[in-house]
Design a protein around this motif. Sequence first.
Motif, PDB file in Angstrom:
ATOM      1  N   UNK B  89       0.834  -1.203   0.000  1.00 56.05           N
ATOM      2  CA  UNK B  89       0.000   0.000   0.000  1.00 56.05           C
ATOM      3  C   UNK B  89       0.875   1.264   0.000  1.00 56.05           C
ATOM      4  N   UNK B  90       2.067   1.182   0.648  1.00 53.77           N
ATOM      5  CA  UNK B  90       3.007   2.314   0.578  1.00 53.77           C
ATOM      6  C   UNK B  90       3.446   2.517  -0.861  1.00 53.77           C
ATOM      7  N   UNK B 143      -5.564   4.949 -12.017  1.00 51.11           N
ATOM      8  CA  UNK B 143      -6.087   3.885 -12.887  1.00 51.11           C
ATOM      9  C   UNK B 143      -4.926   3.126 -13.508  1.00 51.11           C
ATOM     10  N   UNK B 144      -3.934   3.881 -13.967  1.00 49.02           N
ATOM     11  CA  UNK B 144      -2.765   3.268 -14.608  1.00 49.02           C
ATOM     12  C   UNK B 144      -2.008   2.344 -13.646  1.00 49.02           C
ATOM     13  N   UNK B 145      -1.767   2.839 -12.428  1.00 47.49           N
ATOM     14  CA  UNK B 145      -0.991   2.050 -11.455  1.00 47.49           C
ATOM     15  C   UNK B 145      -1.787   0.815 -11.015  1.00 47.49           C
ATOM     16  N   UNK B 146      -3.068   1.022 -10.707  1.00 45.87           N
ATOM     17  CA  UNK B 146      -3.909  -0.109 -10.274  1.00 45.87           C
ATOM     18  C   UNK B 146      -3.926  -1.169 -11.374  1.00 45.87           C
ATOM     19  N   UNK B 199     -13.142   6.572  -4.777  1.00 51.61           N
ATOM     20  CA  UNK B 199     -13.538   5.194  -5.102  1.00 51.61           C
ATOM     21  C   UNK B 199     -12.309   4.338  -5.457  1.00 51.61           C
ATOM     22  N   UNK B 200     -11.462   4.856  -6.331  1.00 47.41           N
ATOM     23  CA  UNK B 200     -10.294   4.069  -6.771  1.00 47.41           C
ATOM     24  C   UNK B 200      -9.345   3.829  -5.595  1.00 47.41           C
ATOM     25  N   UNK B 201      -9.060   4.913  -4.830  1.00 48.49           N
ATOM     26  CA  UNK B 201      -8.067   4.741  -3.757  1.00 48.49           C
ATOM     27  C   UNK B 201      -8.610   3.841  -2.653  1.00 48.49           C
ATOM     28  N   UNK B 202      -9.923   3.953  -2.338  1.00 48.57           N
ATOM     29  CA  UNK B 202     -10.446   3.088  -1.273  1.00 48.57           C
ATOM     30  C   UNK B 202     -10.496   1.631  -1.727  1.00 48.57           C
ATOM     31  N   UNK B 203     -10.856   1.421  -3.007  1.00 48.76           N
ATOM     32  CA  UNK B 203     -10.887   0.048  -3.516  1.00 48.76           C
ATOM     33  C   UNK B 203      -9.477  -0.556  -3.452  1.00 48.76           C
ATOM     34  N   UNK B 204      -8.495   0.229  -3.873  1.00 52.02           N
ATOM     35  CA  UNK B 204      -7.109  -0.272  -3.884  1.00 52.02           C
ATOM     36  C   UNK B 204      -6.638  -0.577  -2.466  1.00 52.02           C
ATOM     37  N   UNK B 205      -6.926   0.342  -1.530  1.00 51.72           N
ATOM     38  CA  UNK B 205      -6.523   0.111  -0.140  1.00 51.72           C
ATOM     39  C   UNK B 205      -7.137  -1.182   0.379  1.00 51.72           C
ATOM     40  N   UNK B 206      -8.432  -1.342   0.116  1.00 49.35           N
ATOM     41  CA  UNK B 206      -9.126  -2.559   0.565  1.00 49.35           C
ATOM     42  C   UNK B 206      -8.493  -3.799  -0.061  1.00 49.35           C
TER      43      UNK B 206
END
Lengths: 197, 213
Positions: B89-90, B143-146, B199-206
Motif C-alpha cells: 500500500x506504501x 487507474x494506470x498504477x492499479x 472510489x479508486x483509492x479506497x478500492x485499492x486500499x481494501x
Amino acid sequence: MYYLKVKNLTLGYGNDIVIKNLNLSLKFNTNYQIIGRNGAGKSTLLDFISNNFQGNFFDSRIEVERIRILQISNKVTLIENLSLMENCYYFTHEDSISKESISLILEEYEVHHFKDELIQNFSSGMVKRSELALAQIINPEILCIDEPVNYLDNEGIEILKKLLKKRTDNKKSNILSSQESLDVFEDKYEIIDLNVY
Amino acid sequence: MFIKNFLIRKELLSEYRNNTSLFLITPTMAVLVLVFPILSENRFVVDDDFFIINQLLFLIIFTTLFSIRNPLNQNKLIRELNFGNIHRSYFFRFKTLSEFIIFFPQALILLALFSLFTNTEIKSSLFYIIISVIFFSINSIMVNVVFQMFTSFSNRFVQFILMVPVFMSLSFFVAPIWLGINPNLTNIYLLMYLGISILISSYTSWFLQKDLK
C-alpha cells in the motif's frame, strides 16, 4: 522453533501441479539445501518460502511466522536503471545504515568500483555479488538463494561461503536450492530432496 | 517516517533515465498538437468544433503518454517489494505521488502548448484549470498504477487498447471544464472527479489489505 510449517503443500501454475503433497517444517537457526532435478520445483518452493510465489495453492495447510525473508533468485531483483549505491539506499530505505558501512561491505564484495554504475551495465556475476552484498547489508532472518553458485567465479564462491558462515555464526538461517548438494556450508545443514516427491 | 522519500526518489530517478520518459514524450506530443489541427482542418484557429478536436487530441495525447510508460511487471514488482520489505500500500501511494510529480507539470505544459499552437483561449479561471488538471492527473495515474499492479499484461499494445476507454471517459469530463462551462456544472464535474478518486483509492486500499491477510 519453526517459522514455517506446511502440510500437503501442493503448488502449481494454472492447472499444472509442480509440487504435490509436500510436508515441510523449517526451523530457525538451521541451514537447508533444497535439491532436485530440473522441473522438480526447487525455485517454486523457494519462491513460496520467501513469499514471492505467484501461482496457485491447492488445498494446503500453512502456518507461517512473519519474519524478514530475502530471496536472491536467478532473475535480477535490483532496479536496473539505478546505480548500485542508489539500489542500496532504496532497499535499505535510506535511513537504516550509514553510507560508510555500505561502502565497506561493497568493498568486501569487490563491487565498490562500480557503485556509481547502473545495474543494467553489470555482468550477471557482478549482479549476483551485488545482491549478496545487499543481503549482508539488510541482514534478514532468512536468506534464500536460488542456484547460489551460478554466475560466480571461484573468488565469488569464496565470498558466498564467507557470507553463509557469518550468517550462521550470527544465528541466521540460509536456504539454498540447486540440482545437487553443494559444499558451501562449513557447518551442518539439512537437505530437502524434491526428487523423492 | 510518513513520507517514504526513497520510493519517490527511485521513481523520479528511473523516470529521468527512462528512454521513453515523459520528458521526451511531451515535446513529441507538442509537435502532434501543433500538426493535428493543421492536418485535420488545414488551419491553426479552431472555433466551433473545438470541443470535439480538444477531446480527440487529449485522448491521443494521454493514451500515448501512458501506454509508452515502462509497464510494471507484477512478478518483478512483488520480488522487488519483498526484497526491500516495502508494504504494497506504501508502494501504491508513493508511486501515485511520484507519477503525479512527473505528470502534473507535463499536463500543464501540454495544456499551454495546446492553447498556444491552436490559438485557442481557455475560458475557465486558473483555479478551475489547476484543480481539474490535478484531479485528471491523479485519476489517470491511479487507474494506470492499479491496472498495472493487478494485471500481468506487460504488452504495451494490450495496455493501450484496454486503457483507451478509461482515458476517453476521463477526458470527456475534463474538456468542458477547460472550455469554461457554467460554474455550477464545473463544480459538479469536479465533485465527480473527487468521487472517482475516493472510489479508486479506497478500492485499492481494501484490495491490498485483503491480499495481505
